[in-house]
Design an enzyme around this catalytic site. Sequence first.
Site, mmCIF file in Angstrom:
data_model
loop_
_atom_site.group_PDB
_atom_site.id
_atom_site.type_symbol
_atom_site.label_atom_id
_atom_site.label_comp_id
_atom_site.label_asym_id
_atom_site.label_seq_id
_atom_site.Cartn_x
_atom_site.Cartn_y
_atom_site.Cartn_z
ATOM 1 N N HIS A 1 5.368 2.945 5.930
ATOM 2 C CA HIS A 1 5.327 3.938 4.858
ATOM 3 C C HIS A 1 4.911 5.310 5.361
ATOM 4 O O HIS A 1 4.224 5.435 6.385
ATOM 5 C CB HIS A 1 4.376 3.476 3.759
ATOM 6 C CG HIS A 1 4.909 2.316 2.977
ATOM 7 N ND1 HIS A 1 4.221 1.725 1.958
ATOM 8 C CD2 HIS A 1 6.091 1.641 3.067
ATOM 9 C CE1 HIS A 1 4.933 0.745 1.445
ATOM 10 N NE2 HIS A 1 6.068 0.663 2.117
ATOM 11 N N GLU B 1 2.749 7.458 4.203
ATOM 12 C CA GLU B 1 1.300 7.662 4.246
ATOM 13 C C GLU B 1 0.712 7.048 5.511
ATOM 14 O O GLU B 1 -0.108 7.657 6.188
ATOM 15 C CB GLU B 1 0.620 7.018 3.024
ATOM 16 C CG GLU B 1 1.170 7.451 1.697
ATOM 17 C CD GLU B 1 2.244 6.502 1.162
ATOM 18 O OE1 GLU B 1 3.283 6.325 1.836
ATOM 19 O OE2 GLU B 1 2.043 5.969 0.068
ATOM 20 N N CYS C 1 1.274 2.316 -2.148
ATOM 21 C CA CYS C 1 1.115 0.877 -2.358
ATOM 22 C C CYS C 1 -0.344 0.493 -2.094
ATOM 23 O O CYS C 1 -1.135 1.307 -1.594
ATOM 24 C CB CYS C 1 2.056 0.098 -1.438
ATOM 25 S SG CYS C 1 1.581 0.117 0.316
ATOM 26 N N CYS D 1 -1.432 1.065 1.567
ATOM 27 C CA CYS D 1 -1.600 2.487 1.883
ATOM 28 C C CYS D 1 -2.849 3.045 1.213
ATOM 29 O O CYS D 1 -3.552 3.871 1.806
ATOM 30 C CB CYS D 1 -0.360 3.285 1.493
ATOM 31 S SG CYS D 1 1.034 3.014 2.622
#
Length: 162
Positions: free
Chosen positions: A79, A81, A117, A120
């Site tokens: 991801h 992040e 999520c 993250c």
Amino acid sequence: MKRVDKINYYLDIAQTVAARGTCLRRNFGAIIVKNDEIISTGYVGAPRGRQNCCDLGYCTREKLNVPRGERYELCRSVHAEANAIISAPRSEMIGSTLYLVGLEYKDGSYVVNANPCAMCKRMIINAGIECVIVRDTKDTYRIIDIYESWVNQDASMEQIGY
């Protein structure tokens, strides 16, 4: 020419970063900023050396009709992040802000109710990031106070039922 406010300036940069994403569902761009300096950037993409979904021509989660927010272990990508966090020293992230923009692959529209999520969120907390700002439209965004929203209100405990 009207000057862009600082939050939208950084969100615009995060949106440009998102355009580098390699996901066939949703592409996110993240930048971490502290004291008006960009510390790092990250976008959605497979781990270094592995093929991206855009190179393979398919998304496993899409093929299996996995709903948004579920079964991330099937995803090839890291991801945005997480990529931004692993590219910055923690000492520089303490007290910083992470700007996040999500774009739908099919039409380029903003991801509705975009949020990091659960994994993250945990990384953002441990990185020492104080605030996440998420773009909802070209001119609107949400400001999330990490301590108040994700530390004090620990949703992971609610899911377990303790």
